[in-house]
Write a protein that holds these residues in place. Structure first.
Motif, PDB file in Angstrom:
ATOM      1  N   ARG A  53     -92.648  -9.631 -67.090  1.00  0.00           N
ATOM      2  CA  ARG A  53     -93.936  -9.708 -67.800  1.00  0.00           C
ATOM      3  C   ARG A  53     -93.729  -9.681 -69.310  1.00  0.00           C
ATOM      4  N   LEU A  54     -92.814  -8.831 -69.771  1.00  0.00           N
ATOM      5  CA  LEU A  54     -92.539  -8.764 -71.208  1.00  0.00           C
ATOM      6  C   LEU A  54     -91.976 -10.076 -71.737  1.00  0.00           C
ATOM      7  N   MET A  55     -91.059 -10.679 -71.001  1.00  0.00           N
ATOM      8  CA  MET A  55     -90.450 -11.925 -71.452  1.00  0.00           C
ATOM      9  C   MET A  55     -91.505 -13.026 -71.553  1.00  0.00           C
ATOM     10  N   ALA A  56     -92.422 -13.075 -70.601  1.00  0.00           N
ATOM     11  CA  ALA A  56     -93.491 -14.077 -70.638  1.00  0.00           C
ATOM     12  C   ALA A  56     -94.419 -13.845 -71.827  1.00  0.00           C
ATOM     13  N   THR A  57     -94.562 -12.602 -72.235  1.00  0.00           N
ATOM     14  CA  THR A  57     -95.424 -12.259 -73.364  1.00  0.00           C
ATOM     15  C   THR A  57     -94.779 -12.594 -74.703  1.00  0.00           C
ATOM     16  N   TYR A  58     -93.496 -12.281 -74.855  1.00  0.00           N
ATOM     17  CA  TYR A  58     -92.844 -12.381 -76.164  1.00  0.00           C
ATOM     18  C   TYR A  58     -92.041 -13.655 -76.396  1.00  0.00           C
ATOM     19  N   PHE A  59     -91.682 -14.378 -75.340  1.00  0.00           N
ATOM     20  CA  PHE A  59     -90.830 -15.550 -75.496  1.00  0.00           C
ATOM     21  C   PHE A  59     -91.548 -16.790 -74.972  1.00  0.00           C
ATOM     22  N   SER A  60     -91.860 -17.680 -75.878  1.00  0.00           N
ATOM     23  CA  SER A  60     -92.655 -18.876 -75.609  1.00  0.00           C
ATOM     24  C   SER A  60     -91.980 -19.805 -74.596  1.00  0.00           C
ATOM     25  N   LYS A  61     -92.779 -20.282 -73.655  1.00  0.00           N
ATOM     26  CA  LYS A  61     -92.265 -21.283 -72.711  1.00  0.00           C
ATOM     27  C   LYS A  61     -92.063 -22.625 -73.399  1.00  0.00           C
ATOM     28  N   ALA A  62     -92.637 -22.791 -74.571  1.00  0.00           N
ATOM     29  CA  ALA A  62     -92.414 -24.018 -75.340  1.00  0.00           C
ATOM     30  C   ALA A  62     -90.992 -24.056 -75.900  1.00  0.00           C
ATOM     31  N   GLU A  63     -90.431 -22.886 -76.185  1.00  0.00           N
ATOM     32  CA  GLU A  63     -89.077 -22.823 -76.751  1.00  0.00           C
ATOM     33  C   GLU A  63     -88.016 -22.438 -75.727  1.00  0.00           C
ATOM     34  N   PHE A  64     -88.382 -21.593 -74.777  1.00  0.00           N
ATOM     35  CA  PHE A  64     -87.431 -21.084 -73.793  1.00  0.00           C
ATOM     36  C   PHE A  64     -87.824 -21.503 -72.382  1.00  0.00           C
ATOM     37  N   ARG A  65     -86.839 -21.818 -71.593  1.00  0.00           N
ATOM     38  CA  ARG A  65     -87.035 -22.027 -70.154  1.00  0.00           C
ATOM     39  C   ARG A  65     -86.800 -20.677 -69.490  1.00  0.00           C
ATOM     40  N   HIS A  66     -87.726 -20.268 -68.651  1.00  0.00           N
ATOM     41  CA  HIS A  66     -87.672 -18.964 -67.992  1.00  0.00           C
ATOM     42  C   HIS A  66     -87.204 -19.159 -66.550  1.00  0.00           C
ATOM     43  N   PHE A  67     -86.120 -18.477 -66.201  1.00  0.00           N
ATOM     44  CA  PHE A  67     -85.591 -18.520 -64.839  1.00  0.00           C
ATOM     45  C   PHE A  67     -85.584 -17.101 -64.280  1.00  0.00           C
ATOM     46  N   GLY A  68     -86.299 -16.878 -63.203  1.00  0.00           N
ATOM     47  CA  GLY A  68     -86.293 -15.576 -62.558  1.00  0.00           C
ATOM     48  C   GLY A  68     -85.802 -15.695 -61.131  1.00  0.00           C
ATOM     49  N   ASP A  69     -84.947 -14.793 -60.728  1.00  0.00           N
ATOM     50  CA  ASP A  69     -84.452 -14.748 -59.355  1.00  0.00           C
ATOM     51  C   ASP A  69     -84.880 -13.406 -58.768  1.00  0.00           C
ATOM     52  N   THR A  70     -85.968 -13.414 -57.993  1.00  0.00           N
ATOM     53  CA  THR A  70     -86.478 -12.159 -57.446  1.00  0.00           C
ATOM     54  C   THR A  70     -85.512 -11.537 -56.447  1.00  0.00           C
ATOM     55  N   GLU A  71     -84.744 -12.351 -55.744  1.00  0.00           N
ATOM     56  CA  GLU A  71     -83.801 -11.819 -54.751  1.00  0.00           C
ATOM     57  C   GLU A  71     -82.759 -10.902 -55.387  1.00  0.00           C
ATOM     58  N   LYS A  72     -82.296 -11.278 -56.583  1.00  0.00           N
ATOM     59  CA  LYS A  72     -81.275 -10.483 -57.276  1.00  0.00           C
ATOM     60  C   LYS A  72     -81.832  -9.745 -58.491  1.00  0.00           C
ATOM     61  N   SER A  73     -83.137  -9.856 -58.720  1.00  0.00           N
ATOM     62  CA  SER A  73     -83.799  -9.204 -59.860  1.00  0.00           C
ATOM     63  C   SER A  73     -83.154  -9.574 -61.191  1.00  0.00           C
ATOM     64  N   THR A  74     -82.844 -10.857 -61.340  1.00  0.00           N
ATOM     65  CA  THR A  74     -82.250 -11.340 -62.592  1.00  0.00           C
ATOM     66  C   THR A  74     -83.223 -12.278 -63.299  1.00  0.00           C
ATOM     67  N   TYR A  75     -83.114 -12.307 -64.617  1.00  0.00           N
ATOM     68  CA  TYR A  75     -83.988 -13.144 -65.425  1.00  0.00           C
ATOM     69  C   TYR A  75     -83.182 -13.738 -66.552  1.00  0.00           C
ATOM     70  N   ILE A  76     -83.360 -15.036 -66.777  1.00  0.00           N
ATOM     71  CA  ILE A  76     -82.615 -15.733 -67.824  1.00  0.00           C
ATOM     72  C   ILE A  76     -83.606 -16.516 -68.674  1.00  0.00           C
ATOM     73  N   LEU A  77     -83.449 -16.412 -69.979  1.00  0.00           N
ATOM     74  CA  LEU A  77     -84.222 -17.190 -70.945  1.00  0.00           C
ATOM     75  C   LEU A  77     -83.247 -18.103 -71.660  1.00  0.00           C
ATOM     76  N   ILE A  78     -83.441 -19.397 -71.513  1.00  0.00           N
ATOM     77  CA  ILE A  78     -82.539 -20.351 -72.160  1.00  0.00           C
ATOM     78  C   ILE A  78     -83.382 -21.301 -73.002  1.00  0.00           C
TER      79      ILE A  78
END
Length: 105
Positions: A53-78
């Protein structure tokens, strides 16, 4: 770990550091693992859901691609431009997670 029993100050500091790095380094991307508490399974942890939720709030989807893996609880912003220049970047990062953390196999 801090003895505060209140994570917001620590998390807000981490987000502030990430934003500062992102402003200084146009190549910077980020990733994290939302570690499980003692009573949780590693999938879709409370920390992961909060950080996501924090990443979606502070890091724009226009600049960053958001990848979340709920199975492993990992999140990547590229950054989109980094992904365009390095199409295998996600796979490379996943391999790094697998080489570093036992439960990624």
């Amino acid at each position: 770990m801090t003895g505060l029993n209140e994570p917001r100050a620590v998390v807000n500091t981490c987000v502030a550091i990430m934003l500062e790095i992102a402003a200084i380094d146009s190549h910077a991307s980020f990733g994290f693992i939302g570690a499980a508490s003692e009573s949780e399974d590693e999938a879709n942890t409370k920390r992961f859901r909060f950080y996501k939720r924090l990443m979606a709030t502070y890091f724009s989807k226009a600049e960053f691609r958001h990848f979340g893996d709920t199975e492993k609880s990992t999140y990547i912003l590229i950054r989109h431009k980094e992904l365009a220049e390095h199409p295998t970047l996600i796979e490379d990062i996943e391999q790094g997670f697998k080489a570093t953390f036992d439960y990624f196999d």
